[in-house]
Design a protein around this motif. Structure first.
Motif, PDB file in Angstrom:
ATOM      1  N   GLU A   1       0.389   1.540 -13.202  1.00  0.00           N
ATOM      2  CA  GLU A   1       0.455   0.581 -12.102  1.00  0.00           C
ATOM      3  C   GLU A   1       1.761  -0.190 -12.159  1.00  0.00           C
ATOM      4  O   GLU A   1       2.265  -0.523 -13.231  1.00  0.00           O
ATOM      5  CB  GLU A   1      -0.707  -0.407 -12.181  1.00  0.00           C
TER       6      GLU A   1
ATOM      7  N   GLY B   1       3.806  -3.655 -10.904  1.00  0.00           N
ATOM      8  CA  GLY B   1       3.500  -4.979 -10.411  1.00  0.00           C
ATOM      9  C   GLY B   1       4.118  -6.101 -11.215  1.00  0.00           C
ATOM     10  O   GLY B   1       4.919  -5.880 -12.118  1.00  0.00           O
TER      11      GLY B   1
ATOM     12  N   ALA C   1       4.028  -9.849  -4.686  1.00  0.00           N
ATOM     13  CA  ALA C   1       5.089  -9.082  -5.333  1.00  0.00           C
ATOM     14  C   ALA C   1       6.071  -8.596  -4.287  1.00  0.00           C
ATOM     15  O   ALA C   1       5.681  -8.174  -3.193  1.00  0.00           O
ATOM     16  CB  ALA C   1       4.508  -7.898  -6.099  1.00  0.00           C
TER      17      ALA C   1
ATOM     18  N   PHE D   1      -2.791  -9.475  -3.716  1.00  0.00           N
ATOM     19  CA  PHE D   1      -1.977  -9.239  -4.901  1.00  0.00           C
ATOM     20  C   PHE D   1      -2.764  -9.543  -6.171  1.00  0.00           C
ATOM     21  O   PHE D   1      -3.490 -10.515  -6.268  1.00  0.00           O
ATOM     22  CB  PHE D   1      -0.723 -10.121  -4.859  1.00  0.00           C
TER      23      PHE D   1
END
Length: 394
Positions: free
Chosen positions: A169, A171, A291, A320
């Protein structure tokens, strides 16, 4: 607001150097009158594979009434595939690592200055870094962290089993550290001036890092002070009526990856506080509102925090989610010494130890605004923010 940026040493290099400076660790020492209860927790052990490394924490809280004479931290990494991740622990007291073909057990001793007193907490860095540049997730492995002290009267809270995780992932990954407040700092010179006494004004520091691979868009910091301590005026931050809670928001501020935001805030200890005492219940929680997309252009103005603004704007809800929310908050205490037999410690830099050295605290030394900072992250930049200061392009 005044801000400055600095570069620091490589996290992987710092961790390897730290792992090479081992000291011999003997059996725990015994001493009368030092019985206490140490409790162990861990945070920040999940990282995106889009970064080279991350620093998590083993947090040792002293819940008793004595200060132990010796504390060992053990980190069992025998089940971690070292072709994926390298997991290391670092203390100022030194570490010893064992293993035939890879690091399997880290045994670290806390330095005298790292050992927490009653009501205090020490954060021991747990460093995760990828074994090779091309390593990707998903990957996770169990790690056991434990503490040992002959002075500990309750061993039921001395061990935690966690998973270190590498995720594909992408982020934001905020990490927060607030050291316990033990030193009186002159508000103008930022010089250390001995212990904190009732009625004193001092500065405490908070550090918020983005250890993810995306830029955080919008930031909210929520501070809570222990009972008996109050905030002095902070321009641009909303202070509660009892002056113990401060909320600082900026929905336009961008906290870039590999960047640490350092916020000094002025506080006052009540004259009526009965000392000596350790005032617990302080905390900071950091939240990013979103983000920024990887291809978005970042303006220089957007990287200047706006906590000095008079207006706090409403933030829109977002789906988010932080990569690892376990390290988005940190507790702290204010240690107040008795006035009798006091006396200033003179000028100089506060000695804050590993736990206060930004996210990791084991790298090259950097001095910002009169405070000794130690950095670990590769190309990590430090943004020093003093709420209420005028913005500058310096």
């Amino acid at each position: 607001m005044i801000f400055r940026t600095r570069r620091a040493a490589s996290l992987a290099t710092a961790a390897l150097l730290a792992s090479g400076t081992f000291t011999a660790l003997g059996a725990p020492a015994y001493a009368a009158g030092t019985e206490t209860d140490l409790a162990l927790t861990a945070a920040g052990t999940r990282a995106t594979d889009g970064v080279e490394a991350k620093v998590g924490w083993a947090k040792i809280a002293n819940q008793g009434e004595g200060t132990p004479t010796k504390v060992l931290v053990k980190v069992d990494t025998s089940k971690v595939d070292d072709s994926k991740l390298i997991v290391a622990s670092v203390t100022e007291g030194g570490c010893e690592v064992t293993g035939d073909t890879k690091p399997e057990l880290w045994v670290c001793e806390l330095d005298k200055e790292e050992i927490p007193g009653p009501g205090e907490t020490t954060e021991v860095p747990i460093v995760l870094f990828k074994a090779a540049e091309g390593v990707t997730g998903p990957y996770q492995a169990p790690v056991t962290i434990s503490i040992e002290s002959s002075d500990d009267t309750d061993e039921s809270n001395n061990s935690v089993e966690i998973n270190v995780e590498l995720t594909p992932e992408s982020g934001v990954d905020l990490g927060v550290i607030v050291p316990d407040v033990k030193t009186r700092i002159d508000l103008e010179t930022l010089d250390e001036d001995g212990p904190v006494h009732p009625g004193d004004r001092t500065v405490f520091w908070s550090e918020i890092a983005n250890q993810g691979d995306l830029t955080a868009q919008g930031l909210k910091l929520t501070y809570q002070l222990p009972k008996g301590v109050s905030f002095l005026p902070v321009e641009g931050c909303e202070i509660s009526s009892d002056k113990r809670r401060a909320v600082c928001e900026d929905d336009t501020f961008l906290l870039e990856r590999d960047t640490v935001l350092v916020v000094p805030l002025a506080v006052e200890v009540g004259k009526g506080v009965e000392a000596p005492v350790t005032l617990t219940g302080g905390s900071l929680e950091a939240v990013a509102f979103g983000a920024l997309s990887p291809d978005a252009r970042i303006s220089q103005q957007a990287t200047k925090p706006g906590f000095g603004k008079a207006e706090v704007r409403e933030i829109k809800e977002s789906e988010f989610a932080d990569i690892d929310p376990t390290d988005n908050s940190d507790d702290f205490a204010v240690v107040v010494a008795a006035t009798s037999g006091g006396g200033g410690g003179g000028g100089g830099l506060p000695v804050t130890g590993v736990q206060a050295g930004l996210i990791g605290g084991i790298g090259a030394g950097v001095v910002l605004a009169g405070v000794a900072m130690f950095l670990v992250a590769r190309r990590r930049r430090v943004v020093l923010v003093t709420p209420g200061d005028e913005k500058t392009n310096a």
